[in-house]
Design an enzyme around this catalytic site. Structure first.
Site: not given
Length: 851
Positions: A273, A408, A448
């Protein structure tokens, strides 16, 4: 694997009993990690309740995740936890205060180009409008239910941040055959288009850039590979090599460099990620080390079909279908598709070159959590603290000077508290703070986006830094009770907020974290004010070009709309950007205009005679000057002023033989500098062809437009007084078509394999001779993925390359008794020529015997 080291203190003994009871184990070692002996986040909440009951202390979930062994947890609960970091690590965790003022440094990097495609947004402007307006771009579908292991019924909402038509692609623009486009992963194709848009947004043409351009990019795991493997069973023309080069991440960045002509460092980046923010860090380092002069960085994540039914009990996916970063109701992440890329340049050079600077990247850092975390996929705290502190040191700023943090922020019940705990530690510098540090996460807007998650937060923050507005972080109403906001400077921003910090420039941090422990952090600052200059009021030449007539019309309309909507733009900046900041294509158009309003009228076709178009551009034209009987010297001086190198001067006294010799040069351009009758003689000459061009020098700017229209290079810098600047203008209007293979019984990716008599095929007559041209033609169509091929068309002009050519020759050798080499395709690149070559080989008795 358990170490079975027994408890040594009373607290360790109690914790061991709690663990064994909850995890249903006979014994547990005090050095075992809770998450490696069967534990997970929901069970850790039970551990917390038992600790409160038996020991009388109620630790937070982040504290239990940080201290995930019995020994570490007991020491923490007993207040005897010892600092184990080495002295240099302690210094990394808490940087010494540094100056918080602004000022350009040699290590500063300018952000000069942006491009993206995210859910609900086809470009950067749409993305920003959605963010500021608080738009939730996640798609949600009807609830689904399933039986849980205990016999109950559970429900969840399938949801995802989805791109609009990610399988649509402009294959022709990039020289792809339809077959190549079908066999290339859509996430690779989306990145390719975004890369072109980003470098155009920066105002540069890779073909004319004097330095090296690099690219660092990464992508998600390809699900298209599985589709191609399935289709390969039905269509043997799909080779393993096709699948490897078309879907593997190794070829993601190199494909962009090949198609755009980038000659700098080219590297694929993979950090889960955190991939795309890692890419930004590496790109900045490459610029600082001198490995390149311009660098693209970003990531892409497009899974087709989109995975929407991936909820499972105990997983990280939200059952409610909504991502709620930092909120008490947070219940997990939402997956998303997206692509983003930025263009970076050394700040000092960007300022000197008049680039549009969105923001300044002052510093960045990357690291890994190592072993100090709950498990391989769990986040740590120390690594996060150290990477933020390292980035702040590289940026030469104090934490207290940073007034926005793009986190995040995945919206998981445990992950968010752990992240904020690390942020609190990293920002605890002891310095007085004039205002809170606002906190947000883009994942509430778009989900995401995996390998593109870091660049999504980066682009959001760059735009906020430039425009002085912080978008709201969505779906936050009540703070997660496990987040200790009182221990740090952070406040979640819930509405679009004007960003006017006191005493410091707009400055922000962006964090990305990856499964596996990767951490990345960058520090951004508002751009410097442009250097003062004198505004130019002269006429300008606006030039536009495209790969197709339809694209040229659409581009013209887009530019007209931009000029109409942004009257503050300087005409010379618009002209300069179009002149030097776009690739040059066959279909061209120019207009000479004197202000923005005039430009809008002309571009919209309100004065048709002033918008001049042509499709006759070609490289390497020879130029002849047509000079009057008197004034030849002035005419030659005029040609030099236009930047032309003439190889011939003709006058009205020139003979027919001289004219005929001049016309013998294919595509020659004749510049009429006051010799109209001579130009007329040339046009009437029998050897005049459609490839010849005559340009009348009625005015310098019109002449430049005509020369550019014909394909001659123009030194546009000589046409501008002072220093023009590059400005963001509409990108190329791709003319997309749908290219998508789907698993299952559907039409094949390519035409059916060729069946040829005499090569194992069954025909109506056993001794029928193979039709060589038909065989070659069918293979051309099969390998190029096109329905028809002109027998005189060049294989390579149709989009073929050496790899496809080798495969085509290999199939011909299987079908016909011939032996062919790669050079044969270059010698005979058309169906007709290759057929003749093969038939000559057959007639000369060079046929390969078939056993």
């Amino acid at each position: 694997m358990s170490t079975h080291q027994p408890p040594a203190t009373e607290t360790e003994r109690i914790l061991a009993e709690i663990w064994c009871d909850i995890l249903e184990l006979d014994e547990v070692g005090v050095l075992d990690n809770f998450f490696e002996v069967g534990g997970y986040s929901m069970l850790m909440q039970l551990v917390r309740e038992r600790i409160a009951q038996r020991i009388g202390v109620r630790p937070s979930l982040p504290e239990l995740f940080i201290h995930s062994t019995i020994r570490a947890c007991a020491a923490f609960l007993d207040g005897t936890m010892q600092e184990t970091a080495a002295p240099e690590q302690q210094r990394a965790a808490r940087p010494e205060p540094v100056r918080s003022g602004s000022g350009a440094r040699d290590t500063d990097i300018a952000v000069i180009g942006l491009a993206c495609r995210f859910p609900g947004a086809a470009n950067v402007d749409q993305f920003w409008d959605n963010l500021v307006s608080g738009v939730d771009s996640v798609s949600r579908f009807p609830r689904k239910s399933f039986s849980s292991p205990g016999g109950g019924i559970r429900e969840y909402v399938p949801a995802g941040g989805l791109l609009t038509e990610p399988e649509w692609f402009d294959a022709g623009y990039f020289g792809y055959t339809p077959r190549e486009a079908l066999l290339t992963d859509p996430q690779h194709r989306v990145l390719l288009e975004c890369s072109l848009e980003a470098i155009e947004d920066a105002g540069y043409d890779p073909d004319r850039f004097p330095g090296l351009i690099g690219i660092y990019a990464g992508c998600s795991l390809s699900t298209y590979t599985e589709t191609l493997r399935a289709r390969q069973q039905e269509d043997p023309s799909i080779t393993s090599w096709d699948i490897l080069t078309g879907t593997t991440s190794d070829y993601l960045a190199s494909r962009v460099s090949y198609k755009l002509g980038l000659r700098g460092p080219t590297a694929n980046v993979q950090a889960a990620c955190a991939t795309s923010l890692y890419a930004v860090h590496f790109a900045a380092r490459a610029l600082l080390s001198g490995e390149c002069d311009l660098a693209l960085a970003g990531g892409t994540s497009v899974r087709l079909p989109a995975a929407l039914d991936n909820y499972r009990v105990g997983g990280i996916t939200s059952p409610s279908g909504t991502c709620r970063p930092f909120d008490a109701a947070a219940d997990g992440v939402i997956g998303g598709q997206g692509c983003g890329i930025t263009v970076l340049k050394r700040l000092s050079e960007a300022v000197a070159d008049g680039d549009h600077i969105y923001a300044v990247l002052r510093g960045s850092a990357v690291n890994n959590d190592g072993r100090e975390r709950a498990g391989f996929t769990a986040p740590g705290v120390r690594g996060q603290v150290e990477v933020i502190s390292a980035a702040q040191r590289a940026a030469d700023v104090t934490p207290s000077s940073i007034t926005y943090l793009e986190a995040h922020g995945t919206g998981t019940r445990v992950g968010d508290p752990i992240e904020v705990a690390g942020l609190n530690h990293a920002f605890a510098d002891g310095e007085p703070r004039e205002q809170p540090c606002l906190l947000g996460s883009v994942k509430g807007n778009i989900g995401h986006t995996d390998a593109a998650a870091g660049i999504a937060g980066f682009i959001k923050t760059v735009l906020a830094v430039e425009r002085g507005v912080i978008p709201p972080s969505l779906h936050f109403s009540e703070p997660n009770p496990d987040i200790d906001f009182a221990a740090g400077p952070f406040t979640v921003v819930t509405e679009a907020t004007q960003w006017k910090p006191v005493g410091v420039p707009r400055r922000a941090g962006v964090t990305a974290r990856g499964l596996g422990g990767g951490n990345a952090h960058v520090v951004l600052e508002e751009p410097p004010a442009p250097l003062p200059r004198t505004s130019g009021g002269q006429e300008q030449v606006l030039v536009l070009s495209a790969h197709t007539p339809a694209a040229l019309d659409e581009l013209t309309a887009r530019v007209a709309d931009r000029l109409d909507n942004q009257p503050e733009l300087e005409l010379q900046d618009v002209a300069w950007t179009l002149q030097v900041g776009r690739r040059q294509h066959r279909y061209r158009r120019y207009a000479v205009v004197h202000d923005l309003q005039d430009a809008v009228r002309v571009l919209r076709g309100e004065e048709p005679g002033r918008l001049v178009s042509g499709d006759h551009a070609r490289d390497g034209r020879a130029v002849a000057l047509l000079a009057p009987e008197t004034g030849a010297a002035e005419a030659e001086q005029y040609a030099r002023k236009l930047g032309l190198k003439t190889d011939l001067v003709l006058t009205p006294d020139s003979s027919d033989a001289q004219l005929e010799a001049a016309l013998g040069t294919p595509g020659r351009l004749f510049l009429d500098a006051g010799a109209a009758p001579l130009a007329a003689r040339l046009r009437e000459h029998p050897r005049w062809t459609a490839d010849h061009v005559a340009v009348t020098a009625s005015g310098a700017r019109d002449a430049l437009g005509e020369l550019w229209l014909a394909g001659l290079p123009v030194d546009w810098a000589e046409t501008h007084a002072g220093q023009p600047r590059r400005v963001p203008l509409p990108g190329y209007p791709f003319q997309r078509q749908r290219y998508l293979l789907e698993a299952g019984p559907t039409a094949p990716a390519t035409p059916a394999p060729v069946a040829v008599a005499g090569a194992g095929a069954t025909t109506g007559t056993d001794d029928a001779e193979p039709d060589t041209e038909q065989t070659v033609s069918r293979l051309f169509k099969q390998m190029l993925g096109v329905p028809d091929v002109d027998p005189q068309a060049n294989f390579f002009d149709l989009g073929g390359d050496s790899l496809v050519a080798n495969e085509l020759l290999g199939q011909l050798e299987q079908l016909l008794p011939v032996r062919l080499e790669a050079r044969d395709m270059y010698v005979a690149p058309t169906v007709r020529e290759l057929t003749a070559l093969i038939e000559k080989q057959l007639s000369d008795g060079e046929a390969v015997p078939r056993g």
